[in-house]
Design a protein around this motif. Structure first.
Motif, PDB file in Angstrom:
ATOM      1  N   ALA A 222       0.875  -1.393   0.073  1.00 51.72           N
ATOM      2  CA  ALA A 222       0.066  -0.084   0.168  1.00 51.72           C
ATOM      3  C   ALA A 222       0.852   1.262   0.009  1.00 51.72           C
ATOM      4  N   HIS A 223       0.258   2.221  -0.577  1.00 50.91           N
ATOM      5  CA  HIS A 223       0.871   3.656  -0.745  1.00 50.91           C
ATOM      6  C   HIS A 223      -0.001   4.959  -0.795  1.00 50.91           C
ATOM      7  N   ARG A 224       0.308   5.969  -0.601  1.00 54.59           N
ATOM      8  CA  ARG A 224      -0.522   6.969  -1.121  1.00 54.59           C
ATOM      9  C   ARG A 224      -0.663   7.066  -2.765  1.00 54.59           C
ATOM     10  N   TRP A 225      -1.957   7.519  -2.928  1.00 53.04           N
ATOM     11  CA  TRP A 225      -2.167   7.437  -4.266  1.00 53.04           C
ATOM     12  C   TRP A 225      -1.258   8.695  -5.014  1.00 53.04           C
ATOM     13  N   ASN A 226      -1.032   8.412  -6.244  1.00 51.00           N
ATOM     14  CA  ASN A 226      -0.551   9.651  -7.123  1.00 51.00           C
ATOM     15  C   ASN A 226      -1.179   9.687  -8.482  1.00 51.00           C
ATOM     16  N   ARG A 227      -1.993   8.703  -8.497  1.00 45.51           N
ATOM     17  CA  ARG A 227      -2.921   8.869  -9.800  1.00 45.51           C
ATOM     18  C   ARG A 227      -3.903   7.518  -9.839  1.00 45.51           C
ATOM     19  N   ALA A 228      -5.054   7.941 -10.097  1.00 42.48           N
ATOM     20  CA  ALA A 228      -6.017   7.158 -10.296  1.00 42.48           C
ATOM     21  C   ALA A 228      -6.968   7.094 -11.442  1.00 42.48           C
ATOM     22  N   LEU A 229      -6.890   6.077 -12.151  1.00 41.89           N
ATOM     23  CA  LEU A 229      -7.588   5.982 -13.494  1.00 41.89           C
ATOM     24  C   LEU A 229      -8.534   4.719 -13.762  1.00 41.89           C
ATOM     25  N   GLN A 230      -9.712   5.085 -14.293  1.00 45.88           N
ATOM     26  CA  GLN A 230     -10.791   4.083 -14.439  1.00 45.88           C
ATOM     27  C   GLN A 230     -10.135   2.957 -15.022  1.00 45.88           C
ATOM     28  N   THR A 231     -10.476   1.614 -14.712  1.00 52.49           N
ATOM     29  CA  THR A 231      -9.916   0.645 -14.954  1.00 52.49           C
ATOM     30  C   THR A 231      -9.943   0.093 -16.461  1.00 52.49           C
ATOM     31  N   ASP A 232     -11.247   0.245 -16.841  1.00 51.16           N
ATOM     32  CA  ASP A 232     -11.443  -0.216 -18.256  1.00 51.16           C
ATOM     33  C   ASP A 232     -10.885   0.458 -19.473  1.00 51.16           C
ATOM     34  N   TYR A 233     -10.667   1.744 -18.963  1.00 48.90           N
ATOM     35  CA  TYR A 233     -10.278   2.841 -19.966  1.00 48.90           C
ATOM     36  C   TYR A 233      -8.648   2.600 -19.867  1.00 48.90           C
ATOM     37  N   VAL A 234      -7.799   2.188 -18.903  1.00 49.37           N
ATOM     38  CA  VAL A 234      -6.604   2.018 -18.937  1.00 49.37           C
ATOM     39  C   VAL A 234      -6.267   0.854 -19.804  1.00 49.37           C
ATOM     40  N   ARG A 235      -7.472  -0.286 -19.812  1.00 51.64           N
ATOM     41  CA  ARG A 235      -7.169  -1.377 -20.707  1.00 51.64           C
ATOM     42  C   ARG A 235      -7.185  -0.983 -22.227  1.00 51.64           C
ATOM     43  N   LYS A 236      -8.092  -0.072 -22.344  1.00 48.37           N
ATOM     44  CA  LYS A 236      -8.227   0.424 -23.829  1.00 48.37           C
ATOM     45  C   LYS A 236      -7.170   1.402 -24.360  1.00 48.37           C
ATOM     46  N   TRP A 237      -6.786   2.121 -23.496  1.00 46.53           N
ATOM     47  CA  TRP A 237      -5.311   2.845 -23.899  1.00 46.53           C
ATOM     48  C   TRP A 237      -4.250   1.990 -24.088  1.00 46.53           C
ATOM     49  N   GLY A 238      -4.168   0.938 -22.924  1.00 46.87           N
ATOM     50  CA  GLY A 238      -2.979   0.073 -23.045  1.00 46.87           C
ATOM     51  C   GLY A 238      -2.817  -0.822 -24.626  1.00 46.87           C
ATOM     52  N   ASP A 239      -4.162  -1.363 -24.856  1.00 46.76           N
ATOM     53  CA  ASP A 239      -4.224  -1.874 -25.967  1.00 46.76           C
ATOM     54  C   ASP A 239      -3.981  -1.141 -27.302  1.00 46.76           C
ATOM     55  N   HIS A 240      -4.244   0.038 -27.215  1.00 47.18           N
ATOM     56  CA  HIS A 240      -4.030   1.194 -28.331  1.00 47.18           C
ATOM     57  C   HIS A 240      -2.379   1.162 -28.179  1.00 47.18           C
ATOM     58  N   GLU A 241      -1.649   1.139 -27.374  1.00 45.02           N
ATOM     59  CA  GLU A 241      -0.301   1.417 -27.291  1.00 45.02           C
ATOM     60  C   GLU A 241       0.260   0.162 -27.862  1.00 45.02           C
ATOM     61  N   VAL A 242      -0.209  -1.006 -27.364  1.00 39.55           N
ATOM     62  CA  VAL A 242       0.424  -2.067 -27.943  1.00 39.55           C
ATOM     63  C   VAL A 242       0.219  -2.283 -29.523  1.00 39.55           C
ATOM     64  N   ALA A 243      -0.821  -1.965 -30.020  1.00 42.26           N
ATOM     65  CA  ALA A 243      -1.158  -1.961 -31.371  1.00 42.26           C
ATOM     66  C   ALA A 243      -0.536  -0.999 -32.199  1.00 42.26           C
ATOM     67  N   SER A 244      -0.150   0.048 -31.620  1.00 42.17           N
ATOM     68  CA  SER A 244       0.755   1.041 -32.176  1.00 42.17           C
ATOM     69  C   SER A 244       2.286   0.681 -32.028  1.00 42.17           C
ATOM     70  N   ASP A 245       2.644  -0.372 -31.488  1.00 47.78           N
ATOM     71  CA  ASP A 245       4.145  -0.688 -31.169  1.00 47.78           C
ATOM     72  C   ASP A 245       4.717   0.025 -30.112  1.00 47.78           C
ATOM     73  N   LYS A 246       4.073   0.289 -29.285  1.00 49.31           N
ATOM     74  CA  LYS A 246       4.451   0.848 -27.762  1.00 49.31           C
ATOM     75  C   LYS A 246       4.290   0.267 -26.684  1.00 49.31           C
ATOM     76  N   ASP A 247       4.949  -0.955 -26.685  1.00 49.55           N
ATOM     77  CA  ASP A 247       4.894  -1.959 -25.503  1.00 49.55           C
ATOM     78  C   ASP A 247       5.151  -1.376 -24.452  1.00 49.55           C
ATOM     79  N   ASP A 248       6.189  -0.570 -24.505  1.00 48.78           N
ATOM     80  CA  ASP A 248       6.480   0.098 -23.035  1.00 48.78           C
ATOM     81  C   ASP A 248       6.011   1.460 -22.581  1.00 48.78           C
ATOM     82  N   GLY A 249       4.738   1.606 -23.267  1.00 49.82           N
ATOM     83  CA  GLY A 249       3.919   2.918 -23.194  1.00 49.82           C
ATOM     84  C   GLY A 249       3.575   2.810 -21.813  1.00 49.82           C
ATOM     85  N   GLU A 250       3.217   3.875 -21.204  1.00 50.29           N
ATOM     86  CA  GLU A 250       2.571   4.362 -19.918  1.00 50.29           C
ATOM     87  C   GLU A 250       1.366   3.166 -19.696  1.00 50.29           C
TER      88      GLU A 250
END
Length: 268
Positions: A222-250
């Protein structure tokens, strides 16, 4: 709000499974609000859990609930509120960071309907993290569906998973849609990261007031929060980065971390 049948039932089970802890903090001084006709059901629960008491042993003459928590194992029970109008012994506005003179070693913090009345949600939740001791637990029974005009907000399960689990590294012990009255059953809500989609509640939501009830623990990660993002959007944004050859994207990295945390929780 206060402790009604549904929240009393969950807290009694919590005490039986996890212990109440020695130091308990109520957000607002909670009143006991169990209808007389539901007391026998709680007596049966106490007997089922082999707790040597009846519900009468959990009540006090003035209608508040310090006795309830102490009978279930607590040694010290404090209450924190913006005003002492109900006799809270700690006075602070949770819209502002907690001062250094407030205790920060609670084994359990109980939110029985306070946080939805506090406009600055981010500061409020960060305060609850601060008030908990290591391995301390937050138990919350927050208004969900059919509580329109009750407070500023009606919280959903993304608060539990997007903020407490993935934003702060807390362990989720319980997260359910909890009907106010026992004519309907509670419904467990899984981590959206496990499937990558939001919980679908259509056709499952009863036609009565329901709570979001959750229990989270301030574990070793556990730690103090520094960022909280909605879970399903993180998946969509992450999928987009992978599809764009950005496997190391945020977001690709964040998605992998959330998926691993969800898988670990399901297998533990």
């Amino acid at each position: 709000m206060g402790i009604d049948y549904s929240s009393a039932k969950k807290l009694i089970r919590h005490a039986s499974e996890h212990g109440m802890g020695q130091r308990v903090l109520m957000l607002g001084r909670q009143r006991m609000q169990v209808k007389d006709r539901l007391v026998p059901a709680l007596d049966r629960l106490l007997d089922e859990l082999k707790l040597d008491m009846t519900f009468a042993d959990l009540q006090q003459e003035d209608g508040y609930t310090e006795t309830f928590f102490k009978a279930l194992g607590a040694t010290t029970v404090d209450s924190l509120d913006i005003s002492d109008f109900e006799g809270a012994n700690l006075i602070h506005d949770l819209n502002a960071p907690v001062p250094d003179d407030l205790p920060r070693d609670y084994d359990l913090v109980f939110d029985g309907g306070t946080t939805e009345h506090i406009f600055d949600v981010a500061t409020c939740m960060d305060n609850l993290n601060t008030l908990l001791a290591p391995n301390g637990m937050l138990c919350a029974c927050s208004p969900g569906n059919n509580w329109f005009a009750h407070g500023f907000y009606q919280f959903g399960p993304e608060l539990v998973y997007g903020y407490w689990k993935h934003g702060c590294g807390f362990d989720v012990l319980d997260c359910v849609m909890l009907p106010e009255m026992p004519r309907d059953k509670e419904l467990a809500i899984p981590d959206p990261a496990s499937k990558g989609t939001r919980p679908r509640m259509r056709g499952k939501m009863p036609n009565q007031r329901v709570y979001l009830y959750y229990e989270v623990r301030k574990g070793a990660q556990a730690h103090r929060w520094n960022r909280a993002l909605q879970t399903d959007y993180v998946r969509k944004w992450g999928d987009h980065e992978v599809a764009s050859d950005k496997d190391d994207g945020e977001f690709a990295e964040m998605r992998r971390a959330q998926t691993q945390a969800a898988s670990k929780a399901e297998t533990s």
